[in-house]
Scaffold this motif. Structure first.
Motif, PDB file in Angstrom:
ATOM      1  N   THR A   6       0.912  -1.254   0.152  1.00 13.18           N
ATOM      2  CA  THR A   6       0.138   0.025  -0.105  1.00 13.18           C
ATOM      3  C   THR A   6       0.993   1.405   0.054  1.00 13.18           C
ATOM      4  N   ARG A   7       0.348   2.405  -0.022  1.00 11.24           N
ATOM      5  CA  ARG A   7       1.007   3.564   0.100  1.00 11.24           C
ATOM      6  C   ARG A   7       1.908   3.689   1.225  1.00 11.24           C
ATOM      7  N   SER A 165      -0.514   6.839 -12.291  1.00 16.29           N
ATOM      8  CA  SER A 165      -0.128   6.124 -10.981  1.00 16.29           C
ATOM      9  C   SER A 165      -0.191   7.059 -10.035  1.00 16.29           C
ATOM     10  N   PRO A 166      -0.796   6.784  -8.882  1.00 12.16           N
ATOM     11  CA  PRO A 166      -1.038   7.840  -7.614  1.00 12.16           C
ATOM     12  C   PRO A 166       0.265   7.578  -6.949  1.00 12.16           C
ATOM     13  N   ILE A 212      -1.830  -2.030  -9.226  1.00 14.04           N
ATOM     14  CA  ILE A 212      -0.535  -1.685 -10.260  1.00 14.04           C
ATOM     15  C   ILE A 212       0.254  -3.092 -10.224  1.00 14.04           C
ATOM     16  N   ARG A 226      -1.535  -1.648  -4.310  1.00 11.83           N
ATOM     17  CA  ARG A 226      -2.973  -1.171  -4.160  1.00 11.83           C
ATOM     18  C   ARG A 226      -2.985   0.450  -4.222  1.00 11.83           C
ATOM     19  N   THR A 227      -3.786   0.808  -5.086  1.00  8.38           N
ATOM     20  CA  THR A 227      -4.060   2.202  -5.301  1.00  8.38           C
ATOM     21  C   THR A 227      -4.616   3.222  -4.338  1.00  8.38           C
ATOM     22  N   THR A 244     -12.615   5.854  -3.506  1.00  8.26           N
ATOM     23  CA  THR A 244     -11.223   5.676  -2.899  1.00  8.26           C
ATOM     24  C   THR A 244     -11.627   4.987  -1.684  1.00  8.26           C
TER      25      THR A 244
END
Length: 353
Positions: A6-7, A165-166, A212, A226-227, A244
């Motif tokens: 994840t982010r 892409s975030p 992605i 995971r975006t 989101t």
């Protein structure tokens, strides 16, 4: 076995990541790029520009924040006659840049383009057609319905939406109308995952998270990213995201880290709870943070409100209005999100149905 990241996972590895690091404004994610990775990301973004109709006679102005802005400008310079990145702020500055550079193509967020259009009409009293834009490329946000068609009619331009892409801002897929599914720029780069578990989404589930799969990436090639972007599935195609999910909320093209807001407020004595409300009443997103105190004496204290405003200002470049709830709560409660746009489904993926 694939790594599901994840982010927050990318942000947690920022201290050991190598290469060019594309970081979010709050460094909640750090996307590493080797020279080959940079070339691949620039190449895909250039391919998106070509699909949007940009050619060697075009002149491109990119009105995106970093890290996406520089990447898009570099890709456009390889495709078009000229390219420049002017950043997302200042509509008068954007108008001047488009005119001075004789731009034929604008790359912007959906709300940025809509706000620019509104200001042309209401403040500048200018005709959008006079700018001579042939292409408008929208990326970085979830667009409101009919945005693409409205901009196309007002500017007399071809409007293309690009899923970027975030994490790094590079292009991944594109489409030309709201009802169309996304068209990935390369096979295998995008997928749909289940919300509650690490695995492929069931098409009948209704909601799925876009992921992605950066095959060939120098350090993330075996990962599934995971975006935080969620779409409603309808068959084998990949739909554009409409929602989101998770611990980050997308506001004005920037992902706000909810845990960082909670951590910052937890250091201020007397804070018992908070709610982040996000709306899009006009052309732009607005965010308001309502803080609940545990003691009556703090409700009207300007110094405590100023402390909160300073803490929030240090977290993100996005402007967040701070409001104080008039009622106190002696019982602490977790922070919540009230997304009046209907975008954010919740902080916990496993609880989304």
């Amino acid at each position: 076995m694939a790594r599901w990241l994840t982010r927050d996972d990318l942000g947690g590895a920022a201290g050991s990541a190598a290469g060019l690091l594309l970081v979010s404004p709050d460094v909640s994610s750090a996307f590493p790029l080797s020279p080959d990775d940079r070339a691949a990301a620039t190449g895909l973004t250039g391919a998106a520009l070509r699909e949007a109709g940009v050619g060697t006679d075009d002149r491109v102005v990119v009105a995106l924040a970093e890290p996406a802005g520089a990447l898009w400008a570099a890709a456009a310079a390889d495709v078009a006659q000229a390219a420049a990145c002017v950043g997302p702020r200042g509509r008068m500055r954007l108008h001047h840049a488009l005119s001075a550079l004789k731009a034929t193509t604008l790359v912007a967020t959906p709300t940025g383009a809509m706000d620019f259009l509104a200001r042309l009409h209401l403040e500048f009293l200018l005709d959008p057609l006079d700018l001579g834009l042939g292409n408008i490329i929208l990326t970085g946000e979830i667009a409101s319905r009919r945005t693409l068609g409205h901009l196309a009619g007002e500017f007399g331009a071809r409007v293309t939406e690009v899923l970027a892409s975030p994490f790094g801002g590079g292009a991944l897929a594109w489409r030309t109308a709201e009802e169309e599914p996304l068209k990935p720029l390369v096979d295998g780069v995008l997928g749909l995952a289940a919300l509650a578990e690490d695995g492929t989404a069931d098409p009948a589930a209704g909601l799925a998270e876009l992921v992605i799969t950066p095959h060939g990436h120098s350090t993330l090639g075996d990962a599934v990213l995971r975006t935080g972007l969620v779409a409603r599935t309808a068959g084998p195609d990949i739909p554009a995201p409409a929602h989101t999910v998770g611990e980050h909320v997308l506001v004005r093209g920037v992902w706000l880290a909810l845990p960082r807001i909670g951590k910052a407020l937890s250091k201020i004595d007397g804070v018992a709870g908070w709610e982040l409300a996000v709306s899009r009443q006009g052309t732009l997103d607005t965010a308001a943070l309502t803080v609940t105190f545990g003691r009556e004496s703090l409700v009207g204290n300007p110094m405590w409100k100023a402390r909160i405003e300073q803490a929030v200002r240090a977290l993100t470049p996005v402007s967040i209005n701070v409001e104080i709830a008039q009622k106190v709560s002696e019982t602490p409660s977790p922070g919540t999100v009230n997304d009046l746009r209907g975008h954010h489904l919740g902080r916990n993926r496993a609880l989304i149905t």
